[in-house]
Design a protein around this motif. Structure first.
Motif, PDB file in Angstrom:
ATOM      1  N   ARG A 341       0.833  -1.205   0.000  1.00 49.53           N
ATOM      2  CA  ARG A 341       0.000   0.000   0.000  1.00 49.53           C
ATOM      3  C   ARG A 341       0.868   1.255   0.000  1.00 49.53           C
ATOM      4  O   ARG A 341       0.510   2.261  -0.642  1.00 49.53           O
ATOM      5  CB  ARG A 341      -0.929  -0.008   1.223  1.00 49.53           C
ATOM      6  N   VAL A 342       1.981   1.204   0.672  1.00 51.54           N
ATOM      7  CA  VAL A 342       2.924   2.329   0.641  1.00 51.54           C
ATOM      8  C   VAL A 342       3.492   2.490  -0.760  1.00 51.54           C
ATOM      9  O   VAL A 342       3.584   3.603  -1.291  1.00 51.54           O
ATOM     10  CB  VAL A 342       4.047   2.120   1.676  1.00 51.54           C
ATOM     11  N   ARG A 343       3.850   1.379  -1.374  1.00 54.18           N
ATOM     12  CA  ARG A 343       4.414   1.440  -2.725  1.00 54.18           C
ATOM     13  C   ARG A 343       3.386   1.980  -3.722  1.00 54.18           C
ATOM     14  O   ARG A 343       3.709   2.772  -4.607  1.00 54.18           O
ATOM     15  CB  ARG A 343       4.914   0.055  -3.153  1.00 54.18           C
ATOM     16  N   GLU A 344       2.144   1.543  -3.591  1.00 52.69           N
ATOM     17  CA  GLU A 344       1.111   2.044  -4.500  1.00 52.69           C
ATOM     18  C   GLU A 344       0.889   3.536  -4.295  1.00 52.69           C
ATOM     19  O   GLU A 344       0.724   4.286  -5.268  1.00 52.69           O
ATOM     20  CB  GLU A 344      -0.198   1.292  -4.298  1.00 52.69           C
ATOM     21  N   ALA A 345       0.893   3.975  -3.053  1.00 53.18           N
ATOM     22  CA  ALA A 345       0.710   5.406  -2.774  1.00 53.18           C
ATOM     23  C   ALA A 345       1.822   6.232  -3.402  1.00 53.18           C
ATOM     24  O   ALA A 345       1.580   7.317  -3.955  1.00 53.18           O
ATOM     25  CB  ALA A 345       0.673   5.633  -1.264  1.00 53.18           C
ATOM     26  N   ARG A 422      -6.399   9.500  -2.791  1.00 51.88           N
ATOM     27  CA  ARG A 422      -6.361   8.043  -2.721  1.00 51.88           C
ATOM     28  C   ARG A 422      -5.037   7.555  -2.137  1.00 51.88           C
ATOM     29  O   ARG A 422      -4.999   6.607  -1.348  1.00 51.88           O
ATOM     30  CB  ARG A 422      -6.549   7.486  -4.138  1.00 51.88           C
ATOM     31  N   ALA A 423      -3.932   8.206  -2.515  1.00 52.34           N
ATOM     32  CA  ALA A 423      -2.626   7.843  -1.971  1.00 52.34           C
ATOM     33  C   ALA A 423      -2.590   8.079  -0.470  1.00 52.34           C
ATOM     34  O   ALA A 423      -2.073   7.248   0.296  1.00 52.34           O
ATOM     35  CB  ALA A 423      -1.535   8.659  -2.661  1.00 52.34           C
ATOM     36  N   ASP A 424      -3.162   9.199  -0.023  1.00 50.77           N
ATOM     37  CA  ASP A 424      -3.193   9.494   1.414  1.00 50.77           C
ATOM     38  C   ASP A 424      -3.989   8.434   2.166  1.00 50.77           C
ATOM     39  O   ASP A 424      -3.587   7.979   3.252  1.00 50.77           O
ATOM     40  CB  ASP A 424      -3.811  10.875   1.633  1.00 50.77           C
ATOM     41  N   GLU A 429      -4.201   3.579   5.711  1.00 51.59           N
ATOM     42  CA  GLU A 429      -4.513   2.155   5.875  1.00 51.59           C
ATOM     43  C   GLU A 429      -3.285   1.362   6.291  1.00 51.59           C
ATOM     44  O   GLU A 429      -3.374   0.366   7.026  1.00 51.59           O
ATOM     45  CB  GLU A 429      -5.054   1.582   4.562  1.00 51.59           C
ATOM     46  N   ALA A 430      -2.126   1.789   5.821  1.00 49.61           N
ATOM     47  CA  ALA A 430      -0.871   1.110   6.150  1.00 49.61           C
ATOM     48  C   ALA A 430      -0.336   1.502   7.516  1.00 49.61           C
ATOM     49  O   ALA A 430       0.733   1.024   7.917  1.00 49.61           O
ATOM     50  CB  ALA A 430       0.173   1.420   5.079  1.00 49.61           C
ATOM     51  N   ARG A 467       7.717  16.644  -5.752  1.00 47.95           N
ATOM     52  CA  ARG A 467       6.844  17.675  -5.174  1.00 47.95           C
ATOM     53  C   ARG A 467       5.502  17.086  -4.752  1.00 47.95           C
ATOM     54  O   ARG A 467       4.960  17.443  -3.697  1.00 47.95           O
ATOM     55  CB  ARG A 467       6.641  18.814  -6.182  1.00 47.95           C
ATOM     56  N   ASN A 468       4.958  16.194  -5.550  1.00 45.30           N
ATOM     57  CA  ASN A 468       3.694  15.565  -5.176  1.00 45.30           C
ATOM     58  C   ASN A 468       3.850  14.680  -3.945  1.00 45.30           C
ATOM     59  O   ASN A 468       2.955  14.627  -3.092  1.00 45.30           O
ATOM     60  CB  ASN A 468       3.154  14.746  -6.342  1.00 45.30           C
ATOM     61  N   LEU A 469       4.970  13.987  -3.834  1.00 40.63           N
ATOM     62  CA  LEU A 469       5.231  13.206  -2.627  1.00 40.63           C
ATOM     63  C   LEU A 469       5.278  14.113  -1.413  1.00 40.63           C
ATOM     64  O   LEU A 469       4.783  13.762  -0.329  1.00 40.63           O
ATOM     65  CB  LEU A 469       6.551  12.442  -2.770  1.00 40.63           C
ATOM     66  N   GLY A 470       5.851  15.300  -1.589  1.00 39.11           N
ATOM     67  CA  GLY A 470       5.918  16.257  -0.490  1.00 39.11           C
ATOM     68  C   GLY A 470       4.555  16.696  -0.001  1.00 39.11           C
ATOM     69  O   GLY A 470       4.376  16.986   1.187  1.00 39.11           O
ATOM     70  N   LEU A 471       3.566  16.746  -0.900  1.00 37.25           N
ATOM     71  CA  LEU A 471       2.222  17.121  -0.490  1.00 37.25           C
ATOM     72  C   LEU A 471       1.624  16.111   0.483  1.00 37.25           C
ATOM     73  O   LEU A 471       0.723  16.440   1.261  1.00 37.25           O
ATOM     74  CB  LEU A 471       1.316  17.245  -1.715  1.00 37.25           C
ATOM     75  N   LEU A 472       2.130  14.877   0.448  1.00 38.24           N
ATOM     76  CA  LEU A 472       1.675  13.843   1.377  1.00 38.24           C
ATOM     77  C   LEU A 472       2.541  13.772   2.629  1.00 38.24           C
ATOM     78  O   LEU A 472       2.307  12.937   3.493  1.00 38.24           O
ATOM     79  CB  LEU A 472       1.685  12.480   0.681  1.00 38.24           C
ATOM     80  N   GLY A 473       3.555  14.624   2.706  1.00 39.76           N
ATOM     81  CA  GLY A 473       4.451  14.612   3.862  1.00 39.76           C
ATOM     82  C   GLY A 473       5.642  13.691   3.697  1.00 39.76           C
ATOM     83  O   GLY A 473       6.373  13.438   4.658  1.00 39.76           O
ATOM     84  N   ILE A 474       5.845  13.172   2.491  1.00 41.12           N
ATOM     85  CA  ILE A 474       6.984  12.278   2.223  1.00 41.12           C
ATOM     86  C   ILE A 474       8.172  13.132   1.777  1.00 41.12           C
ATOM     87  O   ILE A 474       8.090  13.871   0.794  1.00 41.12           O
ATOM     88  CB  ILE A 474       6.627  11.254   1.136  1.00 41.12           C
TER      89      ILE A 474
END
Length: 617
Positions: A341-345, A422-424, A429-430, A467-474
């Motif tokens: 689930r992390v990989r899919e996100a 959906r990624a969030d 879930e993970a 940058r998109n990963l950063g929006l999720l806090g990654i």
């Protein structure tokens, strides 16, 4: 790769035995054969004079110059420090496979056929476990010494025991290779060996036992090796260029498998640390053959004077081979990436539609399959043949039995809110949580990602992804290191995420284990970058390796494709089913090119009249 070591395409490592295969055991018999094929009769009879895709009257002379378009073994795109490409140590030079001969070689207009080179003929035992090769008495090394069955037996066992993992892992089920006289080589295989293993073995390089018996085969070395092939090492400028010289008295020049080939007097590969510098060198004429892999450059870069004057030509050539699996590979050996689930996100944060339109001029199609551009790609729901393989396997995700997974299509905005949402949700879930601006893993550690590469070519695409990963806090970063460090870190699996392209041939087999098999996940230097270790995948790899018909092979590959896609082991990139070629107009080529290979430089030639017209004599 060529044969067992075929020349692969840019950003890729070819899965070596893709087009190699074995006659079906039920048809094996003690009769001499001039060639071998997997699923059907050979195209060419024993008396054939040359392959249909060559010009038997092609002139010889002149030169071919290019940069490396693909890697095999220990090769790197940007540099080299050894002439030994068959071991793990060092970064190997381009073109070295041309200095060695093999027992048999591929036909590029058949999906899975090979014909005799050093071997005049071969017989196969009824159980398919013993192959007896009859060697040509005229086979010679470059120093004039005879190439015998003893050299071939020595070479096969040396590669099995000390060769690069791409080779040694493939041939570990080769039980023995022994000489029965100078011209008779007997190779035996373990029961249950993969269908295509004998054919892979038949295309491996043959070394001089006398030469390598006095040297450390595993060493990194710049000593030109003693070979037997159509070319020998000429000039070497370490890390910058390597020149190969055609062997004027090459022993096999007139054999049917070589007629119309190996036409250039010299083949030269240039190395550049930076693609921009390489392109400028091409524009100035420093080398004359270029396969373009950057859509932006193809669309906007070829407006220089030599192109306008017609001295440089551009063309797009269809590529009938599977387009391979290009993407960012996620290292599941690291706890951070164990949960699919992390990989899919992570994958949901890459907006292909925006990148393709804004950065790549709409030149590409999104990759979904591990067998793109072929009938091995899974589509729709599983067929009866796929279900027969999938249903007995344990712990498969339910989606394997539904429509084949494909990456979602974004709205093209660059930050598709629905996909990011959906990624969030998947991350939550993970068990991930947010703390301020950071995403925390279930144990409380921040989720960070380092994208590792040795070339900034993907920088423009990776940065919006980051940058998109950063929006999720990654917290994600891109690190570009020198080629030597890059190769070392990949060999040691010391990375989070790294881009790579793998391609397989039209008849994949046991070589897929080296990329997707559990054993390879533990083998340093293997192609299994993601660390895939799944009994279900291993079972499907066995089904592929043991397939007895084209229908069985297709079903097994499609089933494997479904399970690999469900694992979210990579973030798929893109593909194009063509070659984009930029050429200084000095080359001739056959009227009927091979269907399954580009054919350059092997079937091309230097056209002296064209060269004179553009001042490149």
């Amino acid at each position: 790769m060529t044969g067992a070591l075929r020349r692969p395409t840019r950003r890729g490592v070819v899965l070596g035995a893709g087009a190699l295969a074995l006659i079906r055991p039920a048809q094996a018999e003690e009769a001499e054969r001039h060639g071998l094929s997997s699923f059907g009769a050979l195209k060419y009879p024993p008396t054939f004079e040359h392959f249909d895709y060559v010009n038997p009257m092609a002139p010889r002379g002149g030169r071919f110059s290019a940069t490396l378009s693909g890697t095999t073994g220990n090769q790197a795109f940007n540099t080299f420090n050894t002439l030994n490409i068959f071991v793990l140590r060092g970064e190997g030079a381009a073109g070295m496979i041309l200095t060695f001969d093999s027992l048999m070689v591929r036909a590029f207009d058949e999906p899975d056929a090979i014909y005799g080179l050093v071997a005049r003929a071969v017989t196969v035992s009824p159980d398919g476990l013993t192959y007896t090769f009859s060697l040509r008495p005229q086979a010679r090394f470059h120093d004039g010494s005879r190439l015998t069955a003893r050299d071939a037996a020595f070479s096969l066992k040396l590669l099995r025991d000390k060769g690069h993992p791409e080779i040694s892992e493939m041939i570990r089920a080769m039980q023995d290779a022994r000489a029965e006289g100078d011209d008779r080589l007997v190779v035996t295989f373990e029961p249950g060996r993969a269908r295509d293993l004998p054919l892979f073995v038949a295309q491996l390089p043959i070394f001089s036992a006398a030469y390598y018996g006095a040297r450390d085969f595993e060493a990194s070395t710049l000593e030109p090796p003693l070979g037997s092939g159509p070319y020998r090492v000429g000039t070497v400028d370490v890390g910058r260029s390597i020149g190969l010289e055609r062997v004027q008295d090459y022993w096999a020049a007139d054999l049917a498998v070589n007629v119309g080939q190996n036409n250039f007097d010299t083949i030269r590969y240039e190395y550049f640390r930076d693609r921009t510098v390489a392109f400028e060198a091409f524009k100035s004429g420093a080398f004359t053959f270029r396969e373009e892999f950057t859509a932006r450059v193809w669309a906007t870069g070829y407006d220089f004077p030599a192109r306008a004057e017609g001295r440089v030509t551009l063309e797009t050539v269809p590529d009938a081979r599977p387009s391979g699996t290009q993407g960012w590979w996620i290292n599941t050996r690291r706890d951070t990436f164990r949960d699919p689930r992390v990989r899919e996100a992570i994958g949901l944060c890459f907006d292909f539609e925006w990148s393709n339109r804004n950065l790549m001029y709409g030149a590409y199609t999104r990759t979904a399959s591990f067998f793109e551009n072929s009938d091995l790609k899974a589509s729709g729901k599983p067929s009866a043949g796929e279900l027969a393989l999938l249903e007995p396997l344990k712990d498969l995700p339910p989606e394997v039995f539904g429509e084949a997974w494909a990456p979602p299509v974004s709205d093209g905005s660059g930050q598709d809110r629905a996909l990011l949402k959906r990624a969030d949700a998947l991350l939550r879930e993970a068990g991930c949580t947010r703390s301020g601006g950071s995403l925390l893993l279930p144990g409380g550690r921040p989720l960070t990602i380092e994208f590792l590469d040795d070339d900034p070519v993907f920088d423009a695409v990776t940065q919006p992804f980051i940058r998109n990963l950063g929006l999720l806090g990654i917290k994600a970063t891109l690190r570009v290191v020198d080629p030597s460090q890059y190769q070392t870190r990949l060999k040691d699996f010391d990375f989070d995420v790294s881009p790579r392209r793998y391609s397989s041939g039209l008849t994949p087999g046991a070589e897929l284990r080296e990329t997707y098999g559990s054993r390879a996940a533990k083998t340093a230097g293997s192609n299994n970058l993601s660390g895939i270790a799944d009994p279900a995948i291993d079972a499907l790899l066995t089904a592929i390796a043991d397939a007895k018909s084209r229908a069985d092979l297709t079903a097994a590959c499609q089933a494997l494709d479904r399970v690999l896609r469900a694992g979210r082991y990579w973030v798929p990139m893109w593909y194009a089913s063509t070659h984009r070629l930029a050429l200084w107009d000095v080359y001739g080529r056959p009227a009927n090119p091979p269907q399954y290979e580009l054919g350059a430089p092997s079937t091309w030639w230097f056209d002296a009249d064209k060269a004179k017209r553009i001042g490149r004599e």
